[in-house]
Design a protein around this motif. Sequence first.
Motif, PDB file in Angstrom:
ATOM      1  N   ASN A  66     -11.016  -0.201   0.663  1.00 41.86           N
ATOM      2  CA  ASN A  66     -10.912   1.191   0.202  1.00 41.86           C
ATOM      3  C   ASN A  66      -9.461   1.609  -0.032  1.00 41.86           C
ATOM      4  O   ASN A  66      -9.156   2.791  -0.168  1.00 41.86           O
ATOM      5  N   THR A  67      -8.560   0.618  -0.086  1.00 42.00           N
ATOM      6  CA  THR A  67      -7.136   0.917  -0.182  1.00 42.00           C
ATOM      7  C   THR A  67      -6.567   0.515  -1.535  1.00 42.00           C
ATOM      8  O   THR A  67      -6.878  -0.569  -2.052  1.00 42.00           O
ATOM      9  N   LEU A  68      -5.721   1.384  -2.109  1.00 40.54           N
ATOM     10  CA  LEU A  68      -5.016   1.053  -3.333  1.00 40.54           C
ATOM     11  C   LEU A  68      -3.830   0.162  -2.990  1.00 40.54           C
ATOM     12  O   LEU A  68      -3.109   0.408  -2.030  1.00 40.54           O
ATOM     13  N   VAL A  69      -3.647  -0.867  -3.781  1.00 42.79           N
ATOM     14  CA  VAL A  69      -2.549  -1.812  -3.562  1.00 42.79           C
ATOM     15  C   VAL A  69      -1.755  -1.943  -4.849  1.00 42.79           C
ATOM     16  O   VAL A  69      -2.323  -2.067  -5.936  1.00 42.79           O
ATOM     17  N   LYS A 118      -7.603  -2.576  -6.040  1.00 40.39           N
ATOM     18  CA  LYS A 118      -8.301  -2.037  -4.866  1.00 40.39           C
ATOM     19  C   LYS A 118      -8.532  -3.173  -3.890  1.00 40.39           C
ATOM     20  O   LYS A 118      -8.998  -4.245  -4.250  1.00 40.39           O
ATOM     21  N   ARG A 119      -8.166  -2.960  -2.629  1.00 39.69           N
ATOM     22  CA  ARG A 119      -8.461  -3.920  -1.578  1.00 39.69           C
ATOM     23  C   ARG A 119      -9.226  -3.166  -0.507  1.00 39.69           C
ATOM     24  O   ARG A 119      -8.649  -2.366   0.230  1.00 39.69           O
ATOM     25  N   GLU A 179      -7.404   5.715 -10.585  1.00 41.31           N
ATOM     26  CA  GLU A 179      -8.725   5.086 -10.520  1.00 41.31           C
ATOM     27  C   GLU A 179      -9.189   4.664 -11.910  1.00 41.31           C
ATOM     28  O   GLU A 179      -9.755   3.586 -12.093  1.00 41.31           O
ATOM     29  N   THR A 204       0.829  -1.202   0.000  1.00 43.13           N
ATOM     30  CA  THR A 204       0.000   0.000   0.000  1.00 43.13           C
ATOM     31  C   THR A 204       0.867   1.258   0.000  1.00 43.13           C
ATOM     32  O   THR A 204       2.078   1.207   0.217  1.00 43.13           O
ATOM     33  N   ASN A 205       0.218   2.400  -0.211  1.00 42.67           N
ATOM     34  CA  ASN A 205       0.925   3.680  -0.128  1.00 42.67           C
ATOM     35  C   ASN A 205       1.500   3.904   1.267  1.00 42.67           C
ATOM     36  O   ASN A 205       2.598   4.450   1.419  1.00 42.67           O
ATOM     37  N   ASP A 206       0.761   3.462   2.302  1.00 41.22           N
ATOM     38  CA  ASP A 206       1.262   3.603   3.677  1.00 41.22           C
ATOM     39  C   ASP A 206       2.529   2.779   3.883  1.00 41.22           C
ATOM     40  O   ASP A 206       3.477   3.222   4.545  1.00 41.22           O
ATOM     41  N   ASP A 207       2.534   1.560   3.289  1.00 36.54           N
ATOM     42  CA  ASP A 207       3.725   0.708   3.384  1.00 36.54           C
ATOM     43  C   ASP A 207       4.927   1.395   2.722  1.00 36.54           C
ATOM     44  O   ASP A 207       6.038   1.396   3.263  1.00 36.54           O
TER      45      ASP A 207
END
Length: 268
Positions: free
Chosen positions: A59-62, A56-57, A81, A23-26
């Motif tokens: 509500n998260t982009l992966v 999409k997983r 998107e 993810t972007n957070d990762d």
Amino acid sequence: MDEIATVGFQIIALVRDKPEGITNDDLSEALQSVAVEERLQAVNKLLVDGVLEILKRGNTLVYRLKDPGKKSNAPKDIDNEERVIYNIVEEGSNKGIWIRDIREKSNLVMTQLTKVLKQLENKKLIKAVKSVNASKKKVYMLYNLEPDRSITGGAWYQDQDFEAEFVDVLNQQCLRFLRMKRDSARTSTDGPLAVQKLSECSVADVHRFISDFGISKISLDEDDLETILKTVVYDGKAERIAQVDGKFLYRLIEAPLEPPGLVQISVR
């Protein structure tokens, strides 16, 4: 090597360690020394180059590494998107994909999904096609694809309406060609077996006759004409003869004499 390319290699290494996706957070946590703008540029370049794919997983982009054999034709100038939806629609090929399935795969809320689909339609990247199997539903496919016959109904449907009259005309013309073959064969003096053989015709023969005759404004292929020939066989007016190559020949069936009508006999 420029900074963006260096960051790209770092991202690839991180994604390889997480085959299920990252993810972007990762990425933000793993690349704290990299400016946000540089990280985003590197991710976008990897997406455009087909190294990464975006899913999409919830509500998260992966992001995950893309299968080398799975090539996408998504244009470079669309946002993330739109790219997600484009790739999902692309997977549907020329059979299309229902909006319900797009929603399940993308996890977008309906209002956002409708908006993205409309954006892609306006850009002429995808199109909505009505299905003969469900007249109130549409499937989506890439704009340049010709819909599969299972969607349009093939040559026998016009705007989802079955063209019974058109099928009847073709049925009569196929029957006419079979009669012509029979009548021509009867001029042979080589015996009954030769006459029988000369009266047979292939689907390609019938297709050539119909095409040359020009009765159809739409393009018909041999499969279309074989469908019509089968209706002639089902009507009991022709027979279908299997060949060793798996194909078939067709021949007119000689109609039996009409049975005599009831005769009223008076007894005196």
